[in-house]
Design a protein around this motif. Structure first.
Motif, PDB file in Angstrom:
ATOM      1  N   ILE A 180       1.917  -8.122 -15.137  1.00 17.39           N
ATOM      2  CA  ILE A 180       1.226  -8.670 -13.956  1.00 17.39           C
ATOM      3  C   ILE A 180       2.236  -9.223 -12.962  1.00 17.39           C
ATOM      4  O   ILE A 180       2.193  -8.922 -11.766  1.00 17.39           O
ATOM      5  CB  ILE A 180       0.210  -9.756 -14.380  1.00 17.39           C
ATOM      6  CG1 ILE A 180      -0.932  -9.104 -15.194  1.00 17.39           C
ATOM      7  CG2 ILE A 180      -0.354 -10.490 -13.164  1.00 17.39           C
ATOM      8  CD1 ILE A 180      -1.811 -10.094 -15.922  1.00 17.39           C
ATOM      9  N   GLY A 181       3.197 -10.004 -13.464  1.00 13.85           N
ATOM     10  CA  GLY A 181       4.221 -10.587 -12.589  1.00 13.85           C
ATOM     11  C   GLY A 181       5.118  -9.540 -11.956  1.00 13.85           C
ATOM     12  O   GLY A 181       5.373  -9.562 -10.744  1.00 13.85           O
TER      13      GLY A 181
ATOM     14  N   SER B 211       4.409   1.107  -4.107  1.00 13.03           N
ATOM     15  CA  SER B 211       3.225   0.238  -4.135  1.00 13.03           C
ATOM     16  C   SER B 211       2.190   0.764  -5.127  1.00 13.03           C
ATOM     17  O   SER B 211       1.525  -0.009  -5.823  1.00 13.03           O
ATOM     18  CB  SER B 211       2.610   0.102  -2.740  1.00 13.03           C
ATOM     19  OG  SER B 211       2.079   1.337  -2.300  1.00 13.03           O
TER      20      SER B 211
ATOM     21  N   ALA C  38       3.462  -0.096  -8.550  1.00  9.45           N
ATOM     22  CA  ALA C  38       3.265  -1.539  -8.744  1.00  9.45           C
ATOM     23  C   ALA C  38       1.819  -1.860  -9.098  1.00  9.45           C
ATOM     24  O   ALA C  38       1.543  -2.657 -10.004  1.00  9.45           O
ATOM     25  CB  ALA C  38       3.681  -2.295  -7.483  1.00  9.45           C
ATOM     26  N   ALA C  39       0.886  -1.226  -8.389  1.00  5.27           N
ATOM     27  CA  ALA C  39      -0.542  -1.456  -8.646  1.00  5.27           C
ATOM     28  C   ALA C  39      -0.917  -1.014 -10.053  1.00  5.27           C
ATOM     29  O   ALA C  39      -1.659  -1.707 -10.759  1.00  5.27           O
ATOM     30  CB  ALA C  39      -1.382  -0.705  -7.615  1.00  5.27           C
TER      31      ALA C  39
ATOM     32  N   PHE D 163       5.116  -4.933  -5.797  1.00  4.33           N
ATOM     33  CA  PHE D 163       4.198  -4.642  -4.696  1.00  4.33           C
ATOM     34  C   PHE D 163       4.657  -5.326  -3.402  1.00  4.33           C
ATOM     35  O   PHE D 163       4.622  -4.731  -2.326  1.00  4.33           O
ATOM     36  CB  PHE D 163       2.779  -5.093  -5.054  1.00  4.33           C
ATOM     37  CG  PHE D 163       1.752  -4.670  -4.044  1.00  4.33           C
ATOM     38  CD1 PHE D 163       1.274  -3.369  -4.021  1.00  4.33           C
ATOM     39  CD2 PHE D 163       1.276  -5.566  -3.094  1.00  4.33           C
ATOM     40  CE1 PHE D 163       0.338  -2.963  -3.080  1.00  4.33           C
ATOM     41  CE2 PHE D 163       0.348  -5.171  -2.145  1.00  4.33           C
ATOM     42  CZ  PHE D 163      -0.127  -3.866  -2.138  1.00  4.33           C
ATOM     43  N   LEU D 164       5.115  -6.579  -3.508  1.00  7.42           N
ATOM     44  CA  LEU D 164       5.622  -7.298  -2.331  1.00  7.42           C
ATOM     45  C   LEU D 164       6.852  -6.602  -1.739  1.00  7.42           C
ATOM     46  O   LEU D 164       6.999  -6.512  -0.520  1.00  7.42           O
ATOM     47  CB  LEU D 164       5.952  -8.752  -2.690  1.00  7.42           C
ATOM     48  CG  LEU D 164       4.751  -9.647  -3.016  1.00  7.42           C
ATOM     49  CD1 LEU D 164       5.211 -11.005  -3.525  1.00  7.42           C
ATOM     50  CD2 LEU D 164       3.841  -9.814  -1.799  1.00  7.42           C
TER      51      LEU D 164
ATOM     52  N   PHE E 122       0.461  -3.573 -12.511  1.00  4.34           N
ATOM     53  CA  PHE E 122      -0.309  -4.822 -12.389  1.00  4.34           C
ATOM     54  C   PHE E 122      -1.673  -4.695 -13.074  1.00  4.34           C
ATOM     55  O   PHE E 122      -2.063  -5.544 -13.881  1.00  4.34           O
ATOM     56  CB  PHE E 122      -0.488  -5.175 -10.912  1.00  4.34           C
ATOM     57  CG  PHE E 122      -1.276  -6.438 -10.679  1.00  4.34           C
ATOM     58  CD1 PHE E 122      -0.634  -7.659 -10.653  1.00  4.34           C
ATOM     59  CD2 PHE E 122      -2.645  -6.396 -10.488  1.00  4.34           C
ATOM     60  CE1 PHE E 122      -1.358  -8.839 -10.441  1.00  4.34           C
ATOM     61  CE2 PHE E 122      -3.376  -7.555 -10.284  1.00  4.34           C
ATOM     62  CZ  PHE E 122      -2.724  -8.787 -10.256  1.00  4.34           C
TER      63      PHE E 122
ATOM     64  N   GLY F 202       4.476  -6.336 -11.531  1.00 10.05           N
ATOM     65  CA  GLY F 202       3.689  -5.523 -10.604  1.00 10.05           C
ATOM     66  C   GLY F 202       3.513  -6.204  -9.262  1.00 10.05           C
ATOM     67  O   GLY F 202       3.639  -5.571  -8.206  1.00 10.05           O
ATOM     68  N   ALA F 203       3.258  -7.528  -9.304  1.00  6.36           N
ATOM     69  CA  ALA F 203       3.073  -8.288  -8.060  1.00  6.36           C
ATOM     70  C   ALA F 203       4.355  -8.334  -7.238  1.00  6.36           C
ATOM     71  O   ALA F 203       4.340  -8.116  -6.015  1.00  6.36           O
ATOM     72  CB  ALA F 203       2.603  -9.708  -8.391  1.00  6.36           C
ATOM     73  N   VAL F 204       5.491  -8.583  -7.904  1.00  5.04           N
ATOM     74  CA  VAL F 204       6.784  -8.658  -7.201  1.00  5.04           C
ATOM     75  C   VAL F 204       7.155  -7.296  -6.621  1.00  5.04           C
ATOM     76  O   VAL F 204       7.612  -7.192  -5.471  1.00  5.04           O
ATOM     77  CB  VAL F 204       7.892  -9.171  -8.157  1.00  5.04           C
ATOM     78  CG1 VAL F 204       9.269  -9.032  -7.528  1.00  5.04           C
ATOM     79  CG2 VAL F 204       7.649 -10.631  -8.513  1.00  5.04           C
TER      80      VAL F 204
END
Length: 197
Positions: free
Chosen positions: A75-76, A181, A184-185, A82-83, A188, A78-80
């Motif tokens: 989760i972490g 992205s 990443a999704a 994605f940013l 996540f 994937g979020a990073v």
């Protein structure tokens, strides 16, 4: 195994954000000779390979040391990631040329430009995800192939700039950002699904 190799090679290669790395490389080495650029390209490749293999093979021990579950890290990471992808798509991921003449190969070109927080997260997750020796071998080969291709692109970065132009590199960076992205999704939501199950 061939499907796994191709899948991992493409995933790792895109996560390296090669066209952004090429833009940063050209910007930070614009005053260097061709021989110096080649030396820096080889040094970047070695630094990226070493850091990624360490993260890939010792990721499970890092999780155990800090008591972090794989899904929480998915989760972490994937979020990073994605940013980072959003920054590339919006064109905010830029690098300022260095005013001093220190070596830029390891910092900032290898770390954190090529192996940034998102890449680190993906390497740790991949290393923990693949458990059999055969899978680890194929993944290691895919990782090495991605590093070699990136190194090859850096060696011909000057020619690529002439062919594609800076605008062409920017467009390719944004396209890479779209693919990153999506990766990443997927990381996540896999983590979230397993975490909530």
């Amino acid at each position: 195994m061939a499907t796994l190799y191709i899948n991992l090679f493409l995933k790792v290669f895109l996560i390296f954000t090669p066209f952004f790395v090429i833009s940063a490389f050209l910007s930070l080495t614009k005053d260097d000779s061709l021989a110096e650029r080649r030396r820096i390209a080889v040094k970047i490749s070695l630094a990226v390979a070493i850091s990624c293999f360490v993260l890939f093979f010792f990721g499970t021990y890092i999780f155990a040391l800090f008591g972090i579950t794989l899904d929480a890290f998915r989760i972490g990471a994937g979020a990073v990631l994605f940013l980072s992808a959003v920054s590339m798509i919006q064109g905010k991921a830029t690098v300022s040329p260095q005013t001093s003449r220190e070596d830029v190969a390891v910092v900032p070109l290898a770390i954190p430009i090529t192996v940034g927080p998102g890449t680190i997260g993906v390497m740790l997750v991949l290393g923990a995800d693949l458990v059999t020796l055969g899978e680890k071998f194929v993944a290691g080969l895919a990782l090495l192939s991605a590093v070699v291709v990136l190194g090859g692109l850096l060696l011909i970065a000057g020619r690529l700039e002439k062919v594609l132009g800076q605008q062409g590199l920017t467009i390719l960076t944004k396209l890479t950002g779209l693919f990153v992205s999506a990766i990443a999704a997927q990381i996540f939501f896999t983590g979230l699904k397993n975490f909530l199950a």
